[in-house]
Design a protein around this motif. Structure first.
Motif, mmCIF file in Angstrom:
data_model
loop_
_atom_site.group_PDB
_atom_site.id
_atom_site.type_symbol
_atom_site.label_atom_id
_atom_site.label_comp_id
_atom_site.label_asym_id
_atom_site.label_seq_id
_atom_site.Cartn_x
_atom_site.Cartn_y
_atom_site.Cartn_z
ATOM 1 N N MET A 53 0.830 -1.206 0.000
ATOM 2 C CA MET A 53 0.000 0.000 0.000
ATOM 3 C C MET A 53 0.859 1.249 0.000
ATOM 4 O O MET A 53 1.939 1.259 0.595
ATOM 5 N N ALA A 54 0.357 2.293 -0.606
ATOM 6 C CA ALA A 54 0.997 3.603 -0.504
ATOM 7 C C ALA A 54 0.781 4.096 0.935
ATOM 8 O O ALA A 54 -0.285 3.872 1.510
ATOM 9 N N PRO A 55 1.790 4.749 1.517
ATOM 10 C CA PRO A 55 1.658 5.215 2.908
ATOM 11 C C PRO A 55 0.428 6.081 3.146
ATOM 12 O O PRO A 55 -0.250 5.935 4.167
ATOM 13 N N GLU A 56 0.111 6.954 2.190
ATOM 14 C CA GLU A 56 -1.050 7.828 2.387
ATOM 15 C C GLU A 56 -2.365 7.042 2.368
ATOM 16 O O GLU A 56 -3.309 7.380 3.086
ATOM 17 N N ASP A 57 -2.431 5.975 1.584
ATOM 18 C CA ASP A 57 -3.629 5.133 1.567
ATOM 19 C C ASP A 57 -3.772 4.364 2.880
ATOM 20 O O ASP A 57 -4.879 4.216 3.403
ATOM 21 N N ALA A 58 -2.646 3.872 3.397
ATOM 22 C CA ALA A 58 -2.670 3.156 4.677
ATOM 23 C C ALA A 58 -3.137 4.082 5.789
ATOM 24 O O ALA A 58 -4.000 3.715 6.597
ATOM 25 N N ARG A 59 -2.600 5.294 5.827
ATOM 26 C CA ARG A 59 -2.992 6.245 6.878
ATOM 27 C C ARG A 59 -4.458 6.632 6.761
ATOM 28 O O ARG A 59 -5.163 6.763 7.765
ATOM 29 N N ALA A 60 -4.949 6.807 5.554
ATOM 30 C CA ALA A 60 -6.361 7.149 5.350
ATOM 31 C C ALA A 60 -7.265 6.012 5.831
ATOM 32 O O ALA A 60 -8.297 6.253 6.461
ATOM 33 N N THR A 61 -6.883 4.788 5.549
ATOM 34 C CA THR A 61 -7.665 3.630 5.993
ATOM 35 C C THR A 61 -7.677 3.533 7.509
ATOM 36 O O THR A 61 -8.720 3.325 8.122
ATOM 37 N N LEU A 62 -6.511 3.703 8.125
ATOM 38 C CA LEU A 62 -6.432 3.652 9.587
ATOM 39 C C LEU A 62 -7.244 4.775 10.220
ATOM 40 O O LEU A 62 -7.895 4.587 11.255
ATOM 41 N N SER A 63 -7.237 5.933 9.607
ATOM 42 C CA SER A 63 -8.027 7.064 10.097
ATOM 43 C C SER A 63 -9.523 6.739 10.039
ATOM 44 O O SER A 63 -10.271 7.037 10.976
ATOM 45 N N ALA A 64 -9.950 6.103 8.968
ATOM 46 C CA ALA A 64 -11.358 5.699 8.844
ATOM 47 C C ALA A 64 -11.722 4.681 9.913
ATOM 48 O O ALA A 64 -12.810 4.747 10.495
ATOM 49 N N PHE A 65 -10.811 3.739 10.209
ATOM 50 C CA PHE A 65 -11.061 2.752 11.272
ATOM 51 C C PHE A 65 -11.239 3.456 12.612
ATOM 52 O O PHE A 65 -12.111 3.105 13.408
ATOM 53 N N GLU A 66 -10.397 4.455 12.886
ATOM 54 C CA GLU A 66 -10.473 5.170 14.151
ATOM 55 C C GLU A 66 -11.785 5.940 14.278
ATOM 56 O O GLU A 66 -12.334 6.060 15.372
ATOM 57 N N GLU A 67 -12.311 6.450 13.177
ATOM 58 C CA GLU A 67 -13.594 7.146 13.205
ATOM 59 C C GLU A 67 -14.734 6.198 13.586
ATOM 60 O O GLU A 67 -15.713 6.630 14.203
ATOM 61 N N LEU A 68 -14.601 4.928 13.231
ATOM 62 C CA LEU A 68 -15.627 3.948 13.569
ATOM 63 C C LEU A 68 -15.590 3.567 15.045
ATOM 64 O O LEU A 68 -16.569 3.090 15.588
#
Length: 69
Positions: A53-68
């Motif tokens: 994964m691109a680092p920015e995609d990984a961070r965006a996904t992790l951020s979405a998980f944290e919002e949940l």
């Protein structure tokens, strides 16, 4: 439902790697991906890295998980 989680590779030994998931480290099989190294982000499902994964995609996904949470 299947869930794959981004993690960052911290150590590699042959086709296995230690991958960090938000501070937790797990051993992951790298047999399905090529060209990964220490510091790379991978998408992991059921103990297997399934894509790099691109680092920015990984961070965006992790951020979405944290919002949940």
């Amino acid at each position: 439902m299947c869930l794959a989680v981004p993690g960052r590779i911290v150590e590699i030994s042959a086709t296995r790697a230690k991958v960090s998931f938000l501070g937790n480290t797990r051993e992951v099989d790298l047999g399905l991906v090529e060209g990964v190294g220490v510091g790379d982000w991978v998408l992991v499902h059921a103990g297997f890295a399934i894509q790099k994964m691109a680092p920015e995609d990984a961070r965006a996904t992790l951020s979405a998980f944290e919002e949940l949470h």
